[in-house]
Each structure stands twice: as structure tokens, then as C-alpha cells.
Write a protein that holds these residues in place. Structure first.
Motif, short mmCIF file in Angstrom:
data_model
loop_
_atom_site.label_atom_id
_atom_site.label_comp_id
_atom_site.label_asym_id
_atom_site.label_seq_id
_atom_site.Cartn_x
_atom_site.Cartn_y
_atom_site.Cartn_z
N VAL A 189 4.41 73.59 39.64
CA VAL A 189 3.53 74.76 39.76
C VAL A 189 3.55 75.28 41.19
N GLY A 190 3.50 74.37 42.15
CA GLY A 190 3.54 74.78 43.55
C GLY A 190 4.81 75.54 43.90
N ARG A 191 5.96 75.05 43.43
CA ARG A 191 7.23 75.74 43.68
C ARG A 191 7.24 77.13 43.04
N MET A 192 6.73 77.21 41.81
CA MET A 192 6.71 78.50 41.11
C MET A 192 5.87 79.52 41.89
N VAL A 193 4.69 79.11 42.31
CA VAL A 193 3.80 80.01 43.05
C VAL A 193 4.42 80.41 44.38
N GLU A 194 5.01 79.46 45.07
CA GLU A 194 5.67 79.76 46.35
C GLU A 194 6.83 80.73 46.16
N ASP A 195 7.60 80.56 45.08
CA ASP A 195 8.71 81.49 44.80
C ASP A 195 8.22 82.92 44.58
N LEU A 196 6.97 83.06 44.15
CA LEU A 196 6.37 84.38 43.96
C LEU A 196 5.72 84.90 45.24
N GLY A 197 5.81 84.13 46.32
CA GLY A 197 5.25 84.57 47.59
C GLY A 197 3.82 84.13 47.81
N GLY A 198 3.35 83.15 47.03
CA GLY A 198 1.96 82.71 47.14
C GLY A 198 1.84 81.25 47.51
N ARG A 199 0.65 80.72 47.30
CA ARG A 199 0.40 79.29 47.54
C ARG A 199 -0.70 78.80 46.61
N TYR A 225 -6.90 73.55 35.70
CA TYR A 225 -7.39 74.69 36.47
C TYR A 225 -6.57 74.77 37.75
N VAL A 226 -6.04 75.96 38.04
CA VAL A 226 -5.27 76.19 39.26
C VAL A 226 -5.88 77.38 39.99
N THR A 227 -6.18 77.20 41.26
CA THR A 227 -6.55 78.34 42.09
C THR A 227 -5.37 78.60 43.01
N ALA A 228 -5.01 79.88 43.11
CA ALA A 228 -3.82 80.24 43.89
C ALA A 228 -4.00 81.59 44.54
N GLU A 229 -3.30 81.77 45.65
CA GLU A 229 -3.17 83.07 46.30
C GLU A 229 -1.81 83.63 45.92
N LEU A 230 -1.79 84.88 45.50
CA LEU A 230 -0.55 85.56 45.15
C LEU A 230 -0.56 86.95 45.75
N PRO A 231 0.61 87.57 45.90
CA PRO A 231 0.66 88.90 46.50
C PRO A 231 -0.13 89.96 45.74
N GLY A 232 -0.31 89.82 44.45
CA GLY A 232 -1.07 90.83 43.71
C GLY A 232 -1.07 90.56 42.22
N ASN A 233 -1.66 91.51 41.49
CA ASN A 233 -1.82 91.36 40.05
C ASN A 233 -0.51 91.24 39.30
N THR A 234 0.53 91.94 39.74
CA THR A 234 1.79 91.87 39.01
C THR A 234 2.40 90.47 39.11
N SER A 235 2.27 89.82 40.25
CA SER A 235 2.75 88.44 40.39
C SER A 235 1.95 87.50 39.51
N GLY A 253 1.61 84.21 34.55
CA GLY A 253 0.90 83.88 33.32
C GLY A 253 1.75 84.12 32.09
N MET A 254 2.48 85.23 32.06
CA MET A 254 3.31 85.55 30.89
C MET A 254 4.45 84.55 30.73
N VAL A 255 5.14 84.25 31.83
CA VAL A 255 6.28 83.34 31.74
C VAL A 255 5.82 81.94 31.34
N VAL A 256 4.77 81.44 31.98
CA VAL A 256 4.28 80.10 31.67
C VAL A 256 3.84 80.02 30.21
N SER A 257 3.11 81.02 29.73
CA SER A 257 2.65 81.00 28.34
C SER A 257 3.80 81.15 27.36
N SER A 258 4.84 81.89 27.73
CA SER A 258 5.94 82.15 26.80
C SER A 258 6.77 80.91 26.51
N VAL A 259 6.77 79.95 27.39
CA VAL A 259 7.57 78.74 27.20
C VAL A 259 6.97 77.86 26.11
#
Length: 106
Positions: free
Chosen positions: A30-40, A54-64, A69-75
Motif C-alpha cells: 500500500v505504501g509503494r502504491m500511494v508513493e507511486d501516486l505522489g503521496g504518502r 483503515y488507511v489515512t494518506a496524503e495524495l495530490p488530489g481527488n483524481t489520485s 480506490g477504483m484500481v484496488v476495488s477492481s482487483v
């Protein structure tokens, strides 16, 4: 950066993966995925109850956040719900905005 709370419920396949890999490996993924999106990731907790993770994260914005959420749920291993978290400053800014609204029948 924007803050988000991701609430996840493991599916049977997701639980099998957790039992196979362990929680630490999932946290790293999860950490790698969030970092790849520019967050932490701020925090990741497993829990009893309606939600399993439960995960709390900082991301660049709503699209990230939406993409994640879509990719994780789709798997199919988890079902996620995303909550946008607002700071006190953001709420104060919202309070100062002038909103024109007419209620139904008003």
C-alpha cells in the motif's frame, strides 16, 4: 496535498492473501502504491468490525484518490470506501464562503 481515509473490507480472497503474506507485506504494498501516486501513507490499521483496514494518506488530489480506490476495488481482494478529510483551515474557508441556496418550497 489532500488527506483521505480509505476504509476497506477484505473479501475472502483478500483474507487469504493477508493470511499468506502477512500484514507487514500488505502495508509495504500500500505504501509503494500511494508513493507511486505522489503521496504518502500516514497510518494503516487493521480492525474488528464492519471494516477490516483503515488507511489515512496524503495524495495530490481527488483524481489520485479515485484512481487508487477504483484500481484496488477492481482487483477483488477488498472493497474500499474513500472519505475526503478536511482540516480546520479548510472548514474555516468553507464557512467564509457565501452560499446562495433556496430550500424546496421556499
Amino acid at each position: 496535498m489532500s488527506k483521505y481515509l480509505f476504509k476497506s473490507r477484505l473479501t475472502p480472497d483478500g483474507m487469504k492473501g493477508l493470511l499468506s503474506e502477512g500484514a507487514k507485506a500488505r502495508r509495504e504494498a500500500v505504501g509503494r502504491m500511494v508513493e507511486d501516486l505522489g503521496g504518502r501513507v500516514e497510518a494503516m490499521y487493521w480492525a474488528f468490525g464492519d471494516e477490516d483496514v483503515y488507511v489515512t494518506a496524503e495524495l495530490p488530489g481527488n483524481t489520485s484518490a479515485a484512481a487508487m480506490g477504483m484500481v484496488v476495488s477492481s482487483v477483488g481482494g477488498v472493497r474500499t470506501t474513500t472519505v475526503v478529510l478536511l482540516s480546520a483551515d479548510e472548514i474555516d474557508e468553507a464557512v467564509r464562503q457565501e452560499v446562495h441556496y433556496r430550500p424546496p418550497g421556499g
